[in-house]
Design a protein around this motif. Structure first.
Motif, PDB file in Angstrom:
ATOM      1  N   LYS A  65     145.414  55.831  -2.532  1.00 50.84           N
ATOM      2  CA  LYS A  65     144.550  56.848  -1.922  1.00 50.84           C
ATOM      3  C   LYS A  65     145.079  58.255  -2.176  1.00 50.84           C
ATOM      4  CE  LYS A  65     141.236  58.272   0.912  1.00 50.84           C
ATOM      5  NZ  LYS A  65     139.788  58.096   0.613  1.00 50.84           N
ATOM      6  N   VAL A  78     134.909  52.425   0.667  1.00 52.24           N
ATOM      7  CA  VAL A  78     133.842  51.871  -0.165  1.00 52.24           C
ATOM      8  C   VAL A  78     133.307  52.950  -1.099  1.00 52.24           C
ATOM      9  CG1 VAL A  78     131.577  50.741  -0.125  1.00 52.24           C
ATOM     10  CG2 VAL A  78     133.244  50.278   1.692  1.00 52.24           C
ATOM     11  N   ASP A  79     133.058  52.566  -2.343  1.00 48.31           N
ATOM     12  CA  ASP A  79     132.440  53.475  -3.305  1.00 48.31           C
ATOM     13  C   ASP A  79     131.072  53.918  -2.786  1.00 48.31           C
ATOM     14  OD1 ASP A  79     130.689  54.143  -5.705  1.00 48.31           O
ATOM     15  OD2 ASP A  79     132.610  53.874  -6.701  1.00 48.31           O
ATOM     16  N   LYS A  80     130.734  55.168  -3.037  1.00 48.46           N
ATOM     17  CA  LYS A  80     129.472  55.716  -2.529  1.00 48.46           C
ATOM     18  C   LYS A  80     128.247  54.995  -3.084  1.00 48.46           C
ATOM     19  CE  LYS A  80     131.322  60.358  -1.735  1.00 48.46           C
ATOM     20  NZ  LYS A  80     131.256  61.794  -2.108  1.00 48.46           N
ATOM     21  N   GLN A 102     135.072  44.275  -5.883  1.00 54.13           N
ATOM     22  CA  GLN A 102     134.100  45.212  -6.444  1.00 54.13           C
ATOM     23  C   GLN A 102     133.445  45.993  -5.298  1.00 54.13           C
ATOM     24  OE1 GLN A 102     131.681  42.515  -8.756  1.00 54.13           O
ATOM     25  NE2 GLN A 102     130.758  41.551  -6.965  1.00 54.13           N
ATOM     26  N   GLY A 103     133.239  47.287  -5.545  1.00 57.17           N
ATOM     27  CA  GLY A 103     132.634  48.133  -4.535  1.00 57.17           C
ATOM     28  C   GLY A 103     133.587  49.087  -3.854  1.00 57.17           C
ATOM     29  N   LEU A 104     134.885  49.037  -4.198  1.00 56.56           N
ATOM     30  CA  LEU A 104     135.857  49.968  -3.626  1.00 56.56           C
ATOM     31  C   LEU A 104     135.846  51.293  -4.381  1.00 56.56           C
ATOM     32  CD1 LEU A 104     138.878  47.570  -3.070  1.00 56.56           C
ATOM     33  CD2 LEU A 104     137.709  48.837  -1.264  1.00 56.56           C
ATOM     34  N   ALA A 105     136.294  52.361  -3.709  1.00 61.79           N
ATOM     35  CA  ALA A 105     136.333  53.676  -4.335  1.00 61.79           C
ATOM     36  C   ALA A 105     137.437  53.775  -5.391  1.00 61.79           C
ATOM     37  CB  ALA A 105     136.536  54.757  -3.273  1.00 61.79           C
ATOM     38  N   GLN A 106     138.492  52.975  -5.236  1.00 61.64           N
ATOM     39  CA  GLN A 106     139.587  52.922  -6.208  1.00 61.64           C
ATOM     40  C   GLN A 106     140.024  51.463  -6.345  1.00 61.64           C
ATOM     41  OE1 GLN A 106     141.511  56.086  -3.710  1.00 61.64           O
ATOM     42  NE2 GLN A 106     142.450  56.694  -5.658  1.00 61.64           N
ATOM     43  N   GLN A 138     140.017  48.610 -14.678  1.00 61.86           N
ATOM     44  CA  GLN A 138     139.109  49.155 -13.662  1.00 61.86           C
ATOM     45  C   GLN A 138     139.429  50.623 -13.375  1.00 61.86           C
ATOM     46  OE1 GLN A 138     139.873  46.245 -10.566  1.00 61.86           O
ATOM     47  NE2 GLN A 138     137.835  45.351 -10.816  1.00 61.86           N
TER      48      GLN A 138
END
Length: 331
Positions: free
Chosen positions: A114, A142-144, A300-304, A328
């Motif tokens: 982070k 979570v990714d936007k 899948q779906g995380l911001a990082q 990734q």
């Protein structure tokens, strides 16, 4: 060249910084050193330095080139705890609790990502999937583009007896127990993205069911059918069939007979399961009976990038999950 070799080469072209949470585990030590030696990643192991060195020495492993950090004594603990407090204060986390958690390897690792000190984190050889995912969501977020986190396995078919060679994505086999139609549609979209980003090829998605285009009537069939409709509306770029039985998804001759106006034509490379129960059983059947390699569960779906390991993993599993995590991070 197998998809795993391709992913390793992509990682080597632009090595990322990967933190391995469970650095005192011999599997993690072995994989970490190999990742460093192969120039797949710049590796940081978390844990007690004396314990890590003793285990490496007992196994005859040279730790040169690998960084070791003990979160409890690291100078980063204080600033990372301040970051955690900032992130979670509105949820009631105190500064004292944030400092306590920042001394734990799982929290420290995610906070390093982070804060930009690392490009990705790999955990799960000891920690449960629940703890791995919960911490990643609370710290990394979570990714936007998504509403939730889901998971997938990269299934590697590279043995002579495999009728199809290459990689497939199976989703969701690790997180969402009983997705509704909207959740299933998001899982399908995320899984398609995951396949395309890792393989460089077009995703061909099959929304699996015990029914093919209305051959059975049931609420579970309707759920998959509705999820398919939602994905097609949101992602007209995708080739997708649903609801379909497995044979119609992967065998062209059966797809020709069963699936009118098929977009996938029995050549699905992304299998979306209607429930966690089906997905978990499905990937393990393929892994254990066919000898396919199952890499994951990958998130899948995380911001990082943050990825999970099976607690039954070996050093090879850790190596390849870390290589995927590097790729990734390049995207």
């Amino acid at each position: 060249m197998s998809i795993l070799q391709q992913l390793v080469q992509r990682a080597q072209a632009a090595p990322g910084r990967i933190v391995l949470t469970e650095g005192e585990d011999e599997r993690i030590i072995t994989a970490g050193v190999r990742l460093s030696q192969d120039k797949v990643a710049t590796v940081t192991l978390l844990g007690n330095e004396s314990v890590i060195q003793e285990k490496a020495a007992a196994a005859g492993i040279d730790l040169s080139g690998v960084a070791i950090i003990d979160p409890r004594t690291s100078a980063l603990r204080e600033p990372l705890s301040e970051l955690l407090h900032e992130i979670r204060a509105k949820k009631g986390m105190t500064a004292e609790k944030a400092y306590e958690l920042a001394g734990e390897t799982l929290w420290f690792a995610n906070l390093m990502v982070k804060a930009g000190h690392q490009d990705g984190v790999v955990s799960g050889a000891i920690h449960t999937t629940g703890d791995v995912v919960r911490t990643a969501i609370q710290v990394i977020g979570v990714d936007k583009a998504f509403k939730m986190i889901s998971s997938f396995f990269l299934m590697v078919l590279d043995q002579p007896h495999h009728p199809r060679q290459g990689g497939m994505v199976f989703s969701d086999c690790g997180l969402i127990i009983d997705p509704n139609a909207e959740q299933l549609a998001e899982i399908a979209s995320a899984a398609a993205n995951s396949y395309q980003s890792l393989s460089g090829k077009e995703a061909k998605v099959a929304m699996l069911s015990f029914s093919t285009h209305g051959s059975a009537a049931h609420a579970e069939v309707e759920k998959v059918s509705e999820a398919t409709r939602l994905v097609k509306a949101a992602r007209p770029d995708l080739s997708i069939d649903g609801e379909v039985q497995l044979d119609a998804a992967v065998i062209p001759s059966i797809a020709t007979r069963k699936v009118k106006d098929s977009e996938v034509h029995g050549e699905a490379n992304v299998l979306v399961f209607p429930s966690l129960e089906a997905g978990n059983i499905g990937y393990k059947l393929v892994e254990r009976f066919s000898g396919a390699k199952a890499i994951g569960p990958l998130l899948q779906g995380l911001a990082q990038p943050a990825n999970d390991l099976s607690r039954g993993c070996n050093a090879d599993d850790v190596y390849y999950v870390a290589a995927v995590t590097v790729v990734q991070g390049q995207l």
